[in-house]
Design an enzyme around this catalytic site. Sequence first.
Site, mmCIF file in Angstrom:
data_model
loop_
_atom_site.group_PDB
_atom_site.id
_atom_site.type_symbol
_atom_site.label_atom_id
_atom_site.label_comp_id
_atom_site.label_asym_id
_atom_site.label_seq_id
_atom_site.Cartn_x
_atom_site.Cartn_y
_atom_site.Cartn_z
ATOM 1 N N GLY A 1 0.903 -1.053 0.066
ATOM 2 C CA GLY A 1 -0.111 0.024 -0.018
ATOM 3 C C GLY A 1 0.958 1.261 0.068
ATOM 4 C CD GLN B 1 3.573 5.752 2.765
ATOM 5 O OE1 GLN B 1 2.509 5.059 2.384
ATOM 6 N NE2 GLN B 1 4.757 5.091 3.338
ATOM 7 C CB CYS C 1 5.669 1.691 7.032
ATOM 8 S SG CYS C 1 5.184 3.226 6.276
ATOM 9 C CG LEU C 2 6.687 0.977 0.953
ATOM 10 C CD1 LEU C 2 5.896 1.370 -0.609
ATOM 11 C CD2 LEU C 2 7.721 0.091 0.610
ATOM 12 C CG HIS D 1 -0.022 0.756 7.387
ATOM 13 N ND1 HIS D 1 0.966 0.251 7.992
ATOM 14 C CD2 HIS D 1 0.378 1.778 6.597
ATOM 15 C CE1 HIS D 1 1.998 1.071 7.658
ATOM 16 N NE2 HIS D 1 1.791 1.927 6.703
ATOM 17 C CD GLU D 2 -0.952 2.233 2.808
ATOM 18 O OE1 GLU D 2 -0.739 3.416 2.733
ATOM 19 O OE2 GLU D 2 -0.402 1.172 3.032
ATOM 20 C CG HIS E 1 0.541 6.655 6.007
ATOM 21 N ND1 HIS E 1 1.711 6.849 6.111
ATOM 22 C CD2 HIS E 1 0.664 5.104 5.663
ATOM 23 C CE1 HIS E 1 2.636 5.985 6.350
ATOM 24 N NE2 HIS E 1 2.191 4.891 5.926
HETATM 25 ZN ZN LIG Z 1 2.997 2.905 5.737
#
Ligand SMILES: [Zn+2]
Length: 182
Positions: A46, A51, A89-90, A131-132, A135
């Site tokens: 995701g 991000q 997480c990226l 999670h997204e 963000h």
């Molecule tokens: Zn993340």
Amino acid sequence: MSIQRIRYLGDPVLRTPCEPVTTFDKELRTLVNDLMETMLDAPGAGLAAPQIGVGLRVFTYDVDDARGHLVNPVIVSKSDEMQDGEEGCLSLPGMTWELKRSANVVAAGFNMHGDPVTIEGSEVLARCLQHETDHLDGVIFVDLLDPETKKAAMKAIREAEWSTEPAPVVKQTPHPMYGVIR
Ligand SMILES: [Zn+2]
């Protein structure tokens, strides 16, 4: 459309609550395509707009055979039943920690053309949707860890080579002898 640079924890854009999308135009379609391309390249399950440095309520996801995007998402229901599992997480490359999440969720929002969309997810997709959406409120999953895990996570983050968190200030007394408590 193009692959964008992924922002790491410490970048203020990740801590700024995002604005809702009000215009479903070409610019939004470019954003969704950039998110998708950047997520697939990383690769990740995701990716949320902040991000890649954009403060709008949009994310993409790619879990098993579910791949898509959601604009102005809201988690409309989540199960009391919880799931255990590792989360990453990226924006915190190479790091995962155990985090309890609801096992099943329903997310509602819009596609890039402004049509209403509802996504039901369980297991990894449920984790991803939570999670997204977090963000977009400036919440990073490390905020939700249990206190002990969080402490270890913060230390690992400070020491990570990608980290842009300011180094902790070490106060030193000019007279070290007098600083010792006896
Ligand atoms: Zn993340």
